[in-house]
Design a protein around this motif. Structure first.
Motif, PDB file in Angstrom:
ATOM      1  N   HIS A 105      -0.393   2.749 -10.654  1.00  0.00           N
ATOM      2  CA  HIS A 105      -0.061   1.702 -11.639  1.00  0.00           C
ATOM      3  C   HIS A 105       1.455   1.560 -11.766  1.00  0.00           C
ATOM      4  O   HIS A 105       1.976   0.441 -11.808  1.00  0.00           O
ATOM      5  CB  HIS A 105      -0.649   2.040 -13.013  1.00  0.00           C
TER       6      HIS A 105
ATOM      7  N   TYR B 156      -9.523  -5.645  -9.302  1.00  0.00           N
ATOM      8  CA  TYR B 156      -8.243  -5.443  -9.994  1.00  0.00           C
ATOM      9  C   TYR B 156      -7.059  -5.410  -9.033  1.00  0.00           C
ATOM     10  O   TYR B 156      -5.923  -5.443  -9.465  1.00  0.00           O
ATOM     11  CB  TYR B 156      -8.273  -4.149 -10.814  1.00  0.00           C
TER      12      TYR B 156
ATOM     13  N   SER C  33      -9.521 -13.217  -3.082  1.00  0.00           N
ATOM     14  CA  SER C  33      -9.008 -11.963  -2.536  1.00  0.00           C
ATOM     15  C   SER C  33      -9.985 -10.833  -2.868  1.00  0.00           C
ATOM     16  O   SER C  33     -10.252 -10.562  -4.037  1.00  0.00           O
ATOM     17  CB  SER C  33      -7.642 -11.670  -3.167  1.00  0.00           C
TER      18      SER C  33
ATOM     19  N   ILE D  64     -11.606 -20.081   1.260  1.00  0.00           N
ATOM     20  CA  ILE D  64     -10.819 -19.148   2.083  1.00  0.00           C
ATOM     21  C   ILE D  64     -11.067 -17.744   1.530  1.00  0.00           C
ATOM     22  O   ILE D  64     -11.047 -17.556   0.312  1.00  0.00           O
ATOM     23  CB  ILE D  64      -9.305 -19.452   1.966  1.00  0.00           C
TER      24      ILE D  64
HETATM   25  C1  B12 Z   1      -2.202  -0.375  -5.886  1.00  0.00           C
HETATM   26  C2  B12 Z   1      -3.649   0.055  -5.698  1.00  0.00           C
HETATM   27  C3  B12 Z   1      -4.469   0.052  -6.831  1.00  0.00           C
HETATM   28  C4  B12 Z   1      -4.000  -0.463  -8.177  1.00  0.00           C
HETATM   29  C5  B12 Z   1      -4.020  -2.013  -8.145  1.00  0.00           C
HETATM   30  C6  B12 Z   1      -3.037  -2.610  -9.120  1.00  0.00           C
HETATM   31  C7  B12 Z   1      -2.895  -4.097  -9.018  1.00  0.00           C
HETATM   32  N1  B12 Z   1      -2.488  -4.659 -10.148  1.00  0.00           N
HETATM   33  O1  B12 Z   1      -3.109  -4.734  -7.983  1.00  0.00           O
HETATM   34  C8  B12 Z   1      -5.055   0.151  -9.162  1.00  0.00           C
HETATM   35  C9  B12 Z   1      -4.518   1.456  -9.721  1.00  0.00           C
HETATM   36  C10 B12 Z   1      -5.532  -0.733 -10.297  1.00  0.00           C
HETATM   37  C11 B12 Z   1      -6.204   0.490  -8.184  1.00  0.00           C
HETATM   38  C12 B12 Z   1      -7.487   0.751  -8.603  1.00  0.00           C
HETATM   39  C13 B12 Z   1      -8.517   1.124  -7.750  1.00  0.00           C
HETATM   40  N2  B12 Z   1      -8.426   1.355  -6.443  1.00  0.00           N
HETATM   41 CO1  B12 Z   1      -6.847   0.928  -5.410  1.00  0.00          CO
HETATM   42  N3  B12 Z   1      -5.384   0.858  -4.290  1.00  0.00           N
HETATM   43  C14 B12 Z   1      -4.141   0.446  -4.423  1.00  0.00           C
HETATM   44  C15 B12 Z   1      -3.334   0.580  -3.115  1.00  0.00           C
HETATM   45  C16 B12 Z   1      -2.445   1.827  -3.208  1.00  0.00           C
HETATM   46  C17 B12 Z   1      -2.477  -0.609  -2.731  1.00  0.00           C
HETATM   47  C18 B12 Z   1      -3.213  -1.963  -2.758  1.00  0.00           C
HETATM   48  C19 B12 Z   1      -2.203  -3.036  -2.491  1.00  0.00           C
HETATM   49  O2  B12 Z   1      -1.683  -3.676  -3.412  1.00  0.00           O
HETATM   50  N4  B12 Z   1      -1.836  -3.192  -1.220  1.00  0.00           N
HETATM   51  C20 B12 Z   1      -0.739  -4.084  -0.794  1.00  0.00           C
HETATM   52  C21 B12 Z   1      -1.262  -5.475  -0.562  1.00  0.00           C
HETATM   53  C22 B12 Z   1      -0.111  -6.416  -0.263  1.00  0.00           C
HETATM   54  O3  B12 Z   1      -2.114  -5.404   0.574  1.00  0.00           O
HETATM   55  P1  B12 Z   1      -3.545  -6.062   0.575  1.00  0.00           P
HETATM   56  O4  B12 Z   1      -4.175  -6.001  -0.759  1.00  0.00           O
HETATM   57  O5  B12 Z   1      -4.306  -5.567   1.748  1.00  0.00           O
HETATM   58  O6  B12 Z   1      -3.203  -7.612   0.848  1.00  0.00           O
HETATM   59  C23 B12 Z   1      -2.722  -8.061   2.099  1.00  0.00           C
HETATM   60  C24 B12 Z   1      -3.831  -8.720   2.904  1.00  0.00           C
HETATM   61  O7  B12 Z   1      -5.071  -8.068   2.752  1.00  0.00           O
HETATM   62  C25 B12 Z   1      -3.800 -10.138   2.453  1.00  0.00           C
HETATM   63  N5  B12 Z   1      -4.616 -10.603   1.354  1.00  0.00           N
HETATM   64  C26 B12 Z   1      -5.098  -9.957   0.288  1.00  0.00           C
HETATM   65  N6  B12 Z   1      -5.763 -10.811  -0.491  1.00  0.00           N
HETATM   66  C27 B12 Z   1      -5.687 -12.022   0.072  1.00  0.00           C
HETATM   67  C28 B12 Z   1      -6.201 -13.253  -0.318  1.00  0.00           C
HETATM   68  C29 B12 Z   1      -5.968 -14.359   0.465  1.00  0.00           C
HETATM   69  C30 B12 Z   1      -6.527 -15.658   0.035  1.00  0.00           C
HETATM   70  C31 B12 Z   1      -5.207 -14.259   1.649  1.00  0.00           C
HETATM   71  C32 B12 Z   1      -4.919 -15.454   2.439  1.00  0.00           C
HETATM   72  C33 B12 Z   1      -4.693 -13.015   2.048  1.00  0.00           C
HETATM   73  C34 B12 Z   1      -4.948 -11.924   1.254  1.00  0.00           C
HETATM   74  O8  B12 Z   1      -2.472 -10.383   2.060  1.00  0.00           O
HETATM   75  C35 B12 Z   1      -1.750  -9.187   1.799  1.00  0.00           C
HETATM   76  C36 B12 Z   1      -0.529  -9.184   2.659  1.00  0.00           C
HETATM   77  O9  B12 Z   1      -0.801  -9.150   4.006  1.00  0.00           O
HETATM   78  C37 B12 Z   1      -4.488   0.726  -2.062  1.00  0.00           C
HETATM   79  C38 B12 Z   1      -4.105   1.495  -0.789  1.00  0.00           C
HETATM   80  C39 B12 Z   1      -4.125   0.580   0.416  1.00  0.00           C
HETATM   81  N7  B12 Z   1      -4.067   1.196   1.561  1.00  0.00           N
HETATM   82  O10 B12 Z   1      -4.181  -0.618   0.335  1.00  0.00           O
HETATM   83  C40 B12 Z   1      -5.616   1.347  -2.892  1.00  0.00           C
HETATM   84  C41 B12 Z   1      -7.105   1.004  -2.541  1.00  0.00           C
HETATM   85  C42 B12 Z   1      -7.180  -0.476  -2.166  1.00  0.00           C
HETATM   86  N8  B12 Z   1      -7.807   1.291  -3.784  1.00  0.00           N
HETATM   87  C43 B12 Z   1      -8.938   1.837  -3.582  1.00  0.00           C
HETATM   88  C44 B12 Z   1      -9.819   2.261  -4.611  1.00  0.00           C
HETATM   89  C45 B12 Z   1     -11.042   3.018  -4.165  1.00  0.00           C
HETATM   90  C46 B12 Z   1      -9.552   1.970  -5.956  1.00  0.00           C
HETATM   91  C47 B12 Z   1     -10.398   2.353  -7.178  1.00  0.00           C
HETATM   92  C48 B12 Z   1     -11.917   2.288  -7.023  1.00  0.00           C
HETATM   93  C49 B12 Z   1      -9.899   3.758  -7.563  1.00  0.00           C
HETATM   94  C50 B12 Z   1     -10.486   4.420  -8.774  1.00  0.00           C
HETATM   95  N9  B12 Z   1     -11.086   5.543  -8.502  1.00  0.00           N
HETATM   96  O11 B12 Z   1     -10.344   3.906  -9.868  1.00  0.00           O
HETATM   97  C51 B12 Z   1      -9.904   1.346  -8.248  1.00  0.00           C
HETATM   98  C52 B12 Z   1     -10.733   0.055  -8.215  1.00  0.00           C
HETATM   99  C53 B12 Z   1     -10.211  -1.035  -9.129  1.00  0.00           C
HETATM  100  C54 B12 Z   1     -10.998  -2.309  -9.016  1.00  0.00           C
HETATM  101  N10 B12 Z   1     -12.158  -2.382  -9.635  1.00  0.00           N
HETATM  102  O12 B12 Z   1     -10.581  -3.237  -8.357  1.00  0.00           O
HETATM  103  C55 B12 Z   1      -9.246   1.995  -2.090  1.00  0.00           C
HETATM  104  C56 B12 Z   1     -10.228   0.892  -1.619  1.00  0.00           C
HETATM  105  C57 B12 Z   1     -11.280   1.436  -0.712  1.00  0.00           C
HETATM  106  C58 B12 Z   1     -12.243   0.316  -0.350  1.00  0.00           C
HETATM  107  N11 B12 Z   1     -12.060  -0.233   0.825  1.00  0.00           N
HETATM  108  O13 B12 Z   1     -13.096  -0.080  -1.107  1.00  0.00           O
HETATM  109  C59 B12 Z   1      -7.805   1.931  -1.465  1.00  0.00           C
HETATM  110  C60 B12 Z   1      -7.761   1.388  -0.022  1.00  0.00           C
HETATM  111  C61 B12 Z   1      -7.236   3.376  -1.537  1.00  0.00           C
HETATM  112  C62 B12 Z   1      -7.949   4.316  -0.582  1.00  0.00           C
HETATM  113  N12 B12 Z   1      -7.347   4.607   0.548  1.00  0.00           N
HETATM  114  O14 B12 Z   1      -9.021   4.787  -0.850  1.00  0.00           O
HETATM  115  N13 B12 Z   1      -5.767   0.501  -6.933  1.00  0.00           N
END
Ligand code: B12
Length: 211
Positions: free
Chosen positions: A65, A103, A149, A176
């Motif tokens: 967080h 979230y 997303s 999308i």
């Molecule tokens: C920060 C984070 C959190 C924060 C989020 C805060 C917030 N306000 O966003 C908090 C603490 C709330 C959180 C909670 C949880 N999290 Co979390 N979290 C993360 C973390 C460290 C980073 C996610 C992130 O922001 N990534 C950076 C962004 C930029 O990347 P991205 O989301 O992939 O998006 C990219 C693309 O996918 C794309 N994209 C995304 N969305 C969209 C939409 C469109 C339209 C388009 C075009 C593109 C696009 O664009 C981005 C740039 O390229 C990841 C670790 C990881 N490896 O990702 C775990 C992770 C995602 N979390 C995970 C888990 C398990 C949880 C929890 C269940 C943990 C718990 N025990 O409480 C909860 C679930 C909450 C819920 N119900 O949603 C797992 C998910 C596993 C899975 N595949 O299901 C991960 C992968 C960690 C892990 N290795 O286990 N989390």
């Protein structure tokens, strides 16, 4: 292999030095680094490659967080640079949302900003957005595209119902999907959608395809 600039930033982020992190990124932008390079070279890997070094789950959650909060501040503080770097408008609108119980919203915010950068009229309507509210936004805004997303696989239950209802009521609005859960083919098989988009490069190609 990441360069020293990046490692320098990550050290500040690991130490949760919010002011230093914000100033570091603003300095890069002042020196002419583009917003796309800042997003792709610093913001995205800072979260995507993050690994909590504590064994204690509750520590990991508040640390995530804290890290996300710093990143959000950077995204807000750097938005004026994005405005300056926006391409000409293309008269296409997109609503971006995280569905019910989703979230993870930084990916959605970045996607919204990338759409805006490419000249779309892009509106982000929130994390954990109940289906009725997404539906209401579509009804009122009448966008060309709805972008959802999905990070957490378990949330596809809501996405499935929502996309089916959207297709039925607003077949002209294209759907999308993006986010980590869409990397899984079995997940995708269960959903109705028109496009899968992952990153900025995909958005550029998608825009080209609309011409
Ligand atoms: C920060 C984070 C959190 C924060 C989020 C805060 C917030 N306000 O966003 C908090 C603490 C709330 C959180 C909670 C949880 N999290 Co979390 N979290 C993360 C973390 C460290 C980073 C996610 C992130 O922001 N990534 C950076 C962004 C930029 O990347 P991205 O989301 O992939 O998006 C990219 C693309 O996918 C794309 N994209 C995304 N969305 C969209 C939409 C469109 C339209 C388009 C075009 C593109 C696009 O664009 C981005 C740039 O390229 C990841 C670790 C990881 N490896 O990702 C775990 C992770 C995602 N979390 C995970 C888990 C398990 C949880 C929890 C269940 C943990 C718990 N025990 O409480 C909860 C679930 C909450 C819920 N119900 O949603 C797992 C998910 C596993 C899975 N595949 O299901 C991960 C992968 C960690 C892990 N290795 O286990 N989390």
């Amino acid at each position: 292999m990441r360069d020293n600039q990046y490692l320098n930033f990550i050290k500040k982020l690991d130490d949760e030095l919010k002011d230093e992190c914000v100033l570091f990124i603003l300095d890069l932008l002042e020196k002419g680094v583009s917003i796309k390079e800042v997003y792709e070279g610093y913001i995205i890997p800072a979260l995507a490659e993050y690994e909590c070094n504590s064994e204690v789950e509750e520590i990991c959650i508040w640390k995530e967080h804290a890290r996300t909060s710093i990143i959000r501040t950077i995204l807000e503080a750097t938005y004026p640079y994005l405005i300056k770097q926006k391409k000409e408008t293309i008269n296409k609108s997109v609503i971006v949302a995280c569905p019910q119980l989703e979230y993870h919203e930084i990916g959605a915010i970045l996607a919204t900003n990338f759409f805006a950068l490419e000249g779309f009229e892009a509106k982000y309507i929130g994390a954990n957005t109940p289906s009725e509210q997404i539906f209401s936004a579509v009804k009122i805004i009448k966008p060309d595209f709805v972008a959802l997303s999905i990070t957490n696989y378990f949330n596809i239950v809501y996405v499935k119902k929502l996309t089916e209802k959207l297709k039925e009521s607003y077949p002209e609005v294209k759907i999308i999907l993006g986010g980590q859960a869409t990397r899984n083919e079995d997940t995708l098989k269960q959903l109705q959608y028109d496009y899968i988009i992952e990153n900025h490069e995909d958005i550029v190609k998608f825009k080209e395809g609309l011409k």
